[in-house]
Scaffold this motif. Structure first.
Motif, PDB file in Angstrom:
ATOM      1  N   ASN A 120      39.239   6.056  -8.630  1.00 54.93           N
ATOM      2  CA  ASN A 120      39.090   6.629  -7.376  1.00 54.93           C
ATOM      3  C   ASN A 120      39.587   8.188  -7.579  1.00 54.93           C
ATOM      4  O   ASN A 120      40.692   8.385  -8.119  1.00 54.93           O
ATOM      5  N   GLY A 121      38.700   8.921  -6.983  1.00 54.14           N
ATOM      6  CA  GLY A 121      38.972  10.466  -6.948  1.00 54.14           C
ATOM      7  C   GLY A 121      38.517  11.017  -8.187  1.00 54.14           C
ATOM      8  O   GLY A 121      38.636  12.299  -8.361  1.00 54.14           O
ATOM      9  N   LEU A 122      37.713  10.484  -8.956  1.00 56.81           N
ATOM     10  CA  LEU A 122      36.971  10.998 -10.141  1.00 56.81           C
ATOM     11  C   LEU A 122      35.814  11.606  -9.746  1.00 56.81           C
ATOM     12  O   LEU A 122      34.967  10.979  -9.038  1.00 56.81           O
ATOM     13  N   GLN A 123      35.692  13.051  -9.861  1.00 51.04           N
ATOM     14  CA  GLN A 123      34.722  14.052  -9.128  1.00 51.04           C
ATOM     15  C   GLN A 123      33.772  14.438 -10.450  1.00 51.04           C
ATOM     16  O   GLN A 123      34.201  15.170 -11.231  1.00 51.04           O
ATOM     17  N   SER A 128      38.902  14.395 -16.686  1.00 49.25           N
ATOM     18  CA  SER A 128      40.138  14.121 -16.320  1.00 49.25           C
ATOM     19  C   SER A 128      41.403  14.103 -17.091  1.00 49.25           C
ATOM     20  O   SER A 128      41.167  14.021 -18.271  1.00 49.25           O
ATOM     21  N   LYS A 160      43.487  10.058 -15.908  1.00 49.17           N
ATOM     22  CA  LYS A 160      43.099   8.526 -15.939  1.00 49.17           C
ATOM     23  C   LYS A 160      42.282   8.522 -17.414  1.00 49.17           C
ATOM     24  O   LYS A 160      42.224   8.814 -18.088  1.00 49.17           O
ATOM     25  N   SER A 195      30.609   7.416  -6.693  1.00 50.10           N
ATOM     26  CA  SER A 195      32.039   7.345  -5.965  1.00 50.10           C
ATOM     27  C   SER A 195      32.291   5.702  -5.968  1.00 50.10           C
ATOM     28  O   SER A 195      33.269   5.160  -6.399  1.00 50.10           O
TER      29      SER A 195
END
Length: 340
Positions: free
Chosen positions: A277-280, A307, A310, A270
């Motif tokens: 940001n927020g990429l899991q 994703s 993004k 992270s």
């Protein structure tokens, strides 16, 4: 600018053209690489009150030499209220498009069937597409789209009919969009039949096989647009979602310290993701190894991300994974190889 209707009963036939190319009232529409200007002439017959600017790569003199009926068609377009520009390079819009035209953003920027002059070199066509998309993005209105039609098979997306080509044999339309900072939001059949009814004539140039001083002589030829697809791109944000999610994978192996946990690995990821940001990621343990000499443990993981919102280019993903490894070592949860 109000245009004449094509004729009674034709409205339904052209609705797909209006919808796909975003020819709504008061929208500013820029056409680049217009060739014989027949695409501009065809959509200028529609009844919508959109603002149309058509441009060609050739100078006006070159255009008259290369295309039959160039002068007549140019005059017809200008009488209909269409602004026609010559000498505009789709890969250098910032320099070749007049400043007064660039001052207001465009709702649609359209490039019908781009083609590099060395048409058989796929990497040059990819470069052409990517550079154009990057230039076009800078001129887009907040909710604008870039629209590109490609011959069947060129795009290389899952929307292509028939057997899939190898990525290296396509223009990699989705990847080129990501490189330019744009998401490929739609891929639909190009309404070439409806456009032909409006007078569109697909045309391109092929060298005549001449060399030396005559190698720049070209033949104007039509091409087969059956099965062609239109690709729509938009900037990320405001709920924009890609038609095909971007998937990236990376396998990473390392010696672990006693403090190692998968939670710490994900925290480092992270931090490395930064602006993404927020990429899991999904984490999958592929292998574990214990050294019989000193009892140290090594692990191999596969990191996967998906994703639709993004622009994760291959280079961005590569740098992210490299940064992740450095952060793992800095955190002391991974043992450098030199200590092995």
């Amino acid at each position: 600018m109000k245009r004449k209707a094509p004729g009674d009963g034709d409205a339904n036939d052209t609705s797909s053209v209006v919808d796909l190319f975003g020819l709504a009232e008061n929208r500013r529409v820029l056409l680049v690489g217009e060739g014989n200007l027949s695409f501009a002439a065809s959509i200028s017959k529609l009844t919508n009150k959109f603002i149309l600017i058509a441009s060609t790569y050739e100078t006006e003199e070159q255009h008259c030499e290369r295309f039959q009926g160039s002068q007549a068609r140019t005059e017809e377009l200008r009488k209909a209220g269409v602004q026609v520009l010559f000498g505009v390079d789709a890969t250098d819009l910032a320099s070749t498009l007049p400043q007064e035209v660039r001052e207001r953003p465009f709702d649609r920027i359209i490039f019908q069937f781009p083609q590099h002059k060395e048409r058989n070199k796929i990497h040059l066509n990819r470069e052409l597409l990517c550079t154009f998309l990057r230039e076009a993005k800078a001129l887009l209105a907040p909710a604008g789209e870039v629209v590109v039609s490609l011959v069947q098979g060129q795009g290389g997306t899952p929307a292509e009919p028939g057997p899939a080509r190898r990525p290296k044999d396509t223009w990699q339309a989705e990847e080129m969009g990501l490189e330019a900072g744009l998401l490929l939001t739609r891929v639909v059949p190009c309404p070439h039949l409806e456009l032909e009814q409006l007078g569109y004539e697909s045309t391109g140039f092929r060298g005549q096989g001449l060399r030396g001083s005559t190698k720049e002589v070209y033949q104007e030829r039509s091409f087969n647009s059956n099965g062609s697809l239109t690709h729509c791109y938009a900037a990320p944000g405001d709920g924009t979602s890609a038609a095909f999610p971007t998937e990236r994978k990376h396998d990473i192996s390392f010696w672990i310290s006693p403090d190692f946990t998968e939670e710490l690995l994900l925290q480092c990821f992270s931090s490395a993701a930064g602006r993404l940001n927020g990429l899991q990621p999904e984490l999958k343990l592929l292998d574990e190894y214990c050294s019989p000499l000193d009892g140290r443990h090594a692990r191999t993981y596969r990191l996967s991300v998906t994703s639709s919102t993004k622009c994760i280019t291959q280079d961005v993903w590569k740098h992210l994974c490299s940064d992740l490894r450095e952060r793992l070592m800095q955190a002391g949860i991974v043992v450098p190889n030199k200590e092995a």
